[in-house]
Scaffold this active site. Structure first.
Site, PDB file in Angstrom:
ATOM      1  N   LYS A 112       7.152  -9.715  -6.846  1.00  0.00           N
ATOM      2  CA  LYS A 112       8.561  -9.316  -6.763  1.00  0.00           C
ATOM      3  C   LYS A 112       9.351  -9.737  -7.990  1.00  0.00           C
ATOM      4  O   LYS A 112      10.204  -9.000  -8.461  1.00  0.00           O
ATOM      5  CB  LYS A 112       9.219  -9.898  -5.504  1.00  0.00           C
ATOM      6  CG  LYS A 112       8.880  -9.148  -4.239  1.00  0.00           C
ATOM      7  CD  LYS A 112       9.873  -9.513  -3.136  1.00  0.00           C
ATOM      8  CE  LYS A 112       9.415  -8.999  -1.785  1.00  0.00           C
ATOM      9  NZ  LYS A 112      10.203  -9.544  -0.681  1.00  0.00           N
ATOM     10  N   LYS A 193      -1.639   0.918   2.540  1.00  0.00           N
ATOM     11  CA  LYS A 193      -1.035   0.674   3.848  1.00  0.00           C
ATOM     12  C   LYS A 193       0.380   1.259   3.877  1.00  0.00           C
ATOM     13  O   LYS A 193       1.110   1.151   2.893  1.00  0.00           O
ATOM     14  CB  LYS A 193      -0.985  -0.839   4.072  1.00  0.00           C
ATOM     15  CG  LYS A 193      -0.679  -1.236   5.486  1.00  0.00           C
ATOM     16  CD  LYS A 193      -0.758  -2.758   5.640  1.00  0.00           C
ATOM     17  CE  LYS A 193       0.183  -3.213   6.750  1.00  0.00           C
ATOM     18  NZ  LYS A 193       0.364  -4.646   6.831  1.00  0.00           N
ATOM     19  N   LYS A 196       7.283  -0.140   4.192  1.00  0.00           N
ATOM     20  CA  LYS A 196       8.714   0.154   4.326  1.00  0.00           C
ATOM     21  C   LYS A 196       9.372   0.371   2.979  1.00  0.00           C
ATOM     22  O   LYS A 196      10.378   1.037   2.867  1.00  0.00           O
ATOM     23  CB  LYS A 196       9.417  -1.039   5.003  1.00  0.00           C
ATOM     24  CG  LYS A 196       9.480  -0.901   6.500  1.00  0.00           C
ATOM     25  CD  LYS A 196      10.610  -1.705   7.117  1.00  0.00           C
ATOM     26  CE  LYS A 196      10.440  -3.202   6.996  1.00  0.00           C
ATOM     27  NZ  LYS A 196      11.406  -3.965   7.759  1.00  0.00           N
TER      28      LYS A 196
END
Ligand code: TRP
Length: 329
Positions: A112, A193, A196
């Site tokens: 991140k 996967k 979101k």
């Protein structure tokens, strides 16, 4: 005594069928066997900038979706992290026993902060706050996806370090990876996967997607160059559509094979889309009902906060006493 189970979901992005089939559906089933706390982790969401009015709306939406999906607020507790002051307070107390090197090594932090340009300190502290969420309720079990295993290990390391410095204080929480429950992949890229935060419009099916959007996304899902379903030779995309169908229908492997063997991809997609749309329909109805009742969601959240705040206060007080700090009571 029932085990206390806690999990957390960020109120950012849209909850999708991967979240539902991989986690939420299991929680609904488990809620009667354990004492369950579902935490809407808004303090985690703000580690990256969120537009205030959107964040506020997302918190309400997520709470309503939990209930619509079957979390019974009379049985389980739905709590907003920022409403229970102890989360942030305990996070500070735990920060002081956490070596910064442990945090810099976290893979999620590295990923991140690389993509963020300037990373706020909150991003580094993220796992300490998560440890506080878990330890504040002395949770025994934490059901999470694989990607959170490292955070859970860190939580135990922090708890252990605190216990050895100040005396036995925290319950060691166990990680519980989904044993049952489907691993749903992205429709546009069945090697990844369903996520979101992924960008593509055709990537995920949100729980609140209307039927025509569900149909469009599934009809465009990536498959492979074979014409029809061959169970001996399943490409990732076709396998994913079958997984989604099976998870919603609860059909046996046998029945799946009999029904879909040799079916053309176009027909498989139509049937998968109908299955998803009809399964989400009752959830979407309950969601709309709840949202149309003024104050209903806020009441559920106020109740949740009231129910667990005493547990949180007790832990924070104990920790402060152990550390030699002043407490009010
Ligand atoms: N980090 C988790 C995620 O992104 C969310 C989370 C925050 C969490 N606090 C938690 C999960 C406590 C389990 C328990 O998925």
């Amino acid at each position: 005594m029932k085990k206390r189970v806690l999990s957390g979901v960020q109120p950012s992005g849209d909850l999708h069928i991967g979240n539902y089939l991989g986690a939420l559906k299991n929680w609904v089933r488990m809620q009667h066997d354990c004492e369950s706390i579902f935490c809407i982790v808004d303090l985690h969401a703000i580690t990256v900038y969120q537009r205030p009015e959107e964040l506020r709306a997302k918190i309400t939406e997520l709470a309503a979706l939990f209930v619509a999906a079957g979390i019974d607020p009379k049985v389980s507790t739905i709590v907003v992290q920022s409403m229970v002051h102890g989360h942030a307070e305990l996070a500070w107390l735990l920060t002081c026993v956490t070596p910064v090197g442990w945090l810099q090594r976290m893979t999620q932090y590295k990923a991140k902060s690389d993509s963020q340009g300037t990373a706020g300190d909150g991003l580094l502290q993220y796992p300490v706050l998560m440890a506080a969420d878990i330890l504040i309720y002395q949770a025994h079990v934490v059901p999470v996806g694989e990607d959170q295993s490292q955070h859970l290990e860190l939580t135990r390391d922090i708890a252990q370090r605190f216990n050895s410095l100040y005396g036995e204080t925290f319950v060691m929480p166990e990680t519980s990876l989904p044993a049952v429950g489907a691993r749903v992949m992205g429709l546009d890229d069945p090697e990844k996967k369903m996520s979101k935060s992924a960008a593509g419009a055709g990537h995920a099916i949100a729980l609140l997607d209307p039927p025509e959007v569900i149909r469009r996304k599934i009809m465009r899902a990536t498959t492979d160059s074979l014409p029809a379903v061959d169970f001996e030779n399943l490409g990732a995309g076709v396998r994913n559509l079958l997984t989604i169908f099976q998870a919603f229908s609860d059909w046996s492997d046998d029945r799946m094979q009999r029904h879909f063997s040799g079916m053309r991809y176009g027909d498989l997609k139509k049937q998968a889309a109908e299955m998803v749309a009809s399964s989400l329909d009752p959830i979407q109805r309950r969601y709309r009902e709840l949202m149309s009742e003024p104050g209903a969601v806020d009441r559920i959240l106020a109740e949740g906060c009231q129910r667990v705040a005493p547990i949180a206060d007790a832990t924070v007080n104990l920790v402060k006493q152990r550390m030699g700090l002043y407490t009010r009571s």
